[in-house]
Design a protein around this motif. Structure first.
Motif, mmCIF file in Angstrom:
data_model
loop_
_atom_site.group_PDB
_atom_site.id
_atom_site.type_symbol
_atom_site.label_atom_id
_atom_site.label_comp_id
_atom_site.label_asym_id
_atom_site.label_seq_id
_atom_site.Cartn_x
_atom_site.Cartn_y
_atom_site.Cartn_z
ATOM 1 N N LEU A 40 -5.167 1.590 -2.814
ATOM 2 C CA LEU A 40 -4.216 2.603 -3.276
ATOM 3 C C LEU A 40 -4.868 3.975 -3.395
ATOM 4 C CD1 LEU A 40 -2.252 0.746 -6.104
ATOM 5 C CD2 LEU A 40 -1.385 1.441 -3.876
ATOM 6 N N SER A 41 -6.173 4.002 -3.606
ATOM 7 C CA SER A 41 -6.870 5.260 -3.878
ATOM 8 C C SER A 41 -7.410 5.944 -2.636
ATOM 9 C CB SER A 41 -8.029 5.003 -4.853
ATOM 10 O OG SER A 41 -7.565 4.398 -6.043
ATOM 11 N N LYS A 42 -7.385 5.259 -1.500
ATOM 12 C CA LYS A 42 -7.962 5.837 -0.278
ATOM 13 C C LYS A 42 -6.955 5.709 0.863
ATOM 14 C CE LYS A 42 -12.690 4.829 -1.712
ATOM 15 N NZ LYS A 42 -13.964 4.115 -1.409
ATOM 16 N N ALA A 43 -6.531 6.836 1.399
ATOM 17 C CA ALA A 43 -5.481 6.856 2.414
ATOM 18 C C ALA A 43 -5.761 5.941 3.605
ATOM 19 C CB ALA A 43 -5.242 8.292 2.884
ATOM 20 N N PRO A 44 -6.978 5.934 4.171
ATOM 21 C CA PRO A 44 -7.222 5.041 5.322
ATOM 22 C C PRO A 44 -7.063 3.570 4.986
ATOM 23 C CG PRO A 44 -8.890 6.766 5.224
ATOM 24 C CD PRO A 44 -8.136 6.830 3.927
ATOM 25 N N PHE A 45 -7.521 3.160 3.798
ATOM 26 C CA PHE A 45 -7.388 1.764 3.390
ATOM 27 C C PHE A 45 -5.922 1.395 3.189
ATOM 28 C CE2 PHE A 45 -11.867 1.448 1.279
ATOM 29 C CZ PHE A 45 -12.434 1.664 2.524
ATOM 30 N N PHE A 46 -5.171 2.297 2.565
ATOM 31 C CA PHE A 46 -3.752 2.029 2.345
ATOM 32 C C PHE A 46 -3.025 1.891 3.674
ATOM 33 C CE2 PHE A 46 0.665 3.102 1.826
ATOM 34 C CZ PHE A 46 1.029 2.462 0.655
ATOM 35 N N ALA A 47 -3.281 2.810 4.605
ATOM 36 C CA ALA A 47 -2.602 2.783 5.902
ATOM 37 C C ALA A 47 -2.901 1.503 6.664
ATOM 38 C CB ALA A 47 -3.007 3.997 6.729
ATOM 39 N N SER A 48 -4.146 1.098 6.702
ATOM 40 C CA SER A 48 -4.501 -0.108 7.450
ATOM 41 C C SER A 48 -3.910 -1.356 6.799
ATOM 42 C CB SER A 48 -6.023 -0.234 7.575
ATOM 43 O OG SER A 48 -6.633 -0.335 6.294
ATOM 44 N N SER A 49 -3.857 -1.383 5.477
ATOM 45 C CA SER A 49 -3.304 -2.545 4.777
ATOM 46 C C SER A 49 -1.803 -2.662 5.006
ATOM 47 C CB SER A 49 -3.591 -2.440 3.275
ATOM 48 O OG SER A 49 -4.979 -2.497 3.017
ATOM 49 N N LEU A 50 -1.084 -1.540 4.908
ATOM 50 C CA LEU A 50 0.362 -1.583 5.116
ATOM 51 C C LEU A 50 0.696 -1.887 6.572
ATOM 52 C CD1 LEU A 50 3.159 -1.268 3.906
ATOM 53 C CD2 LEU A 50 3.028 1.185 4.383
ATOM 54 N N LEU A 51 -0.088 -1.348 7.493
ATOM 55 C CA LEU A 51 0.154 -1.615 8.909
ATOM 56 C C LEU A 51 -0.020 -3.092 9.224
ATOM 57 C CD1 LEU A 51 0.789 -0.581 11.742
ATOM 58 C CD2 LEU A 51 -1.655 -0.058 12.022
ATOM 59 N N ARG A 52 -1.032 -3.735 8.672
ATOM 60 C CA ARG A 52 -1.225 -5.166 8.892
ATOM 61 C C ARG A 52 -0.040 -5.954 8.351
ATOM 62 N NH1 ARG A 52 -6.616 -4.034 7.393
ATOM 63 N NH2 ARG A 52 -6.202 -4.775 5.260
ATOM 64 N N ARG A 53 0.469 -5.530 7.209
ATOM 65 C CA ARG A 53 1.617 -6.208 6.611
ATOM 66 C C ARG A 53 2.834 -6.124 7.538
ATOM 67 N NH1 ARG A 53 3.284 -4.420 0.608
ATOM 68 N NH2 ARG A 53 1.112 -5.045 0.258
ATOM 69 N N ILE A 54 3.062 -4.954 8.114
ATOM 70 C CA ILE A 54 4.201 -4.775 9.024
ATOM 71 C C ILE A 54 4.022 -5.597 10.292
ATOM 72 C CG2 ILE A 54 5.463 -3.102 10.436
ATOM 73 C CD1 ILE A 54 4.735 -0.979 8.327
ATOM 74 N N GLU A 55 2.813 -5.587 10.837
ATOM 75 C CA GLU A 55 2.559 -6.268 12.102
ATOM 76 C C GLU A 55 2.656 -7.787 11.973
ATOM 77 O OE1 GLU A 55 -1.233 -4.600 13.136
ATOM 78 O OE2 GLU A 55 -0.304 -3.039 14.389
ATOM 79 N N ARG A 56 2.552 -8.298 10.763
ATOM 80 C CA ARG A 56 2.707 -9.740 10.566
ATOM 81 C C ARG A 56 4.179 -10.149 10.545
ATOM 82 N NH1 ARG A 56 -1.831 -9.212 6.840
ATOM 83 N NH2 ARG A 56 -0.364 -8.956 5.103
ATOM 84 N N SER A 57 5.070 -9.172 10.503
ATOM 85 C CA SER A 57 6.506 -9.436 10.482
ATOM 86 C C SER A 57 7.150 -8.847 11.731
ATOM 87 C CB SER A 57 7.137 -8.820 9.227
ATOM 88 O OG SER A 57 6.484 -9.262 8.059
ATOM 89 N N GLU A 58 8.470 -8.923 11.792
ATOM 90 C CA GLU A 58 9.202 -8.303 12.883
ATOM 91 C C GLU A 58 9.736 -6.961 12.396
ATOM 92 O OE1 GLU A 58 13.012 -9.127 15.862
ATOM 93 O OE2 GLU A 58 12.295 -10.690 14.514
#
Length: 245
Positions: free
Chosen positions: A212-230
């Motif tokens: 939550l505190s670092k933009a690159p970490f947040f972006a990569s985490s949310l992107l992985r979450r999206i890519e695991r779904s449709e």
């Protein structure tokens, strides 16, 4: 003084054959601050991609005083929409949502229309600073239904406002003191998401404090979450962390 520490983004189409109707602006340094934004073309109308691109291009051409005056910024963007119809008569109904942030040493200025969203990190979670212009949100505001009841109803993504030549201009404008959103380390963390991205954050709004505190970490985490779904729509995120001194 405000300093950009780091930023991150992603922007992908739901369907590669259709193309991405989202456009975005990474943190752009101005004389006294930074501008960032996300626009999501309304896909039910022709010219959606062009509308979101135009909104971002006009926004990025404005001066700092224009960005502090959200009404002026929104009206200026809308005034340029006539050029879309000039290019293609089928684009007369072209529309886009838009959320932008201009942050300087004292304030966070927000302009918002539609269902893109602006979040900031507060304590150990993200706080939503914008309100969706959707049927669901209006029913919730009117007290007709609860959030739980609305989950079972259609209309969640039905917009009630967007930037378009055929709609009255309606938007949200906010000016928030940085002292209200700064953390204990003197940081401001801003996240702007299209509805295709915040859908997945809203379903499970939690990550580690480090993410939550670092933009690159947040972006990569949310992107992985999206890519695991449709993917339900084009999905875009612009995130940035700033240091105030």
């Amino acid at each position: 003084m405000i300093e950009l520490l780091n930023s991150a983004f992603f922007s992908y189409p739901k369907d590669a054959n259709r193309g991405n109707q989202d456009h975005f602006l990474l943190p752009k340094q101005m004389k006294n601050g930074f501008l960032l934004a996300v626009a999501d073309g309304v896909g039910s109308y022709s010219g959606a991609k062009e509308a979101s691109e135009l909104a971002i291009n006009v926004l990025s051409s404005l001066e700092e005083n224009d960005l502090r005056d959200v009404a002026y910024a929104m009206e200026t963007i809308l005034s340029r929409f006539e050029s879309l119809h000039t290019k293609n008569s089928e684009w007369i109904r072209a529309a886009t949502t838009l959320s932008f942030c201009y942050v300087d040493a004292d304030f966070l200025h927000i302009g918002h229309v539609g269902d893109t969203r602006v979040y900031v990190k507060k304590a150990n979670k993200l706080a939503l600073l914008t309100k969706d212009h959707t049927q669901h949100q209006e029913l919730l505001d009117d007290g007709l239904f609860t959030k739980q009841e609305l989950k079972k109803m259609s209309g969640k993504n039905s917009l009630t406002a967007a930037i378009s030549k055929i709609l009255p201009l309606r938007f949200q404008a906010e000016q928030i003191k940085l002292s209200e959103i700064i953390d204990d380390n003197g940081l401001i963390n801003i996240y702007i998401m299209s509805d295709g991205a915040h859908h997945y954050w809203e379903k499970r709004p939690r990550l580690s404090i480090n993410s939550l505190s670092k933009a690159p970490f947040f972006a990569s985490s949310l992107l992985r979450r999206i890519e695991r779904s449709e993917a339900i729509d084009d999905y875009t995120l612009v995130a940035a962390s700033f240091k105030v001194s």
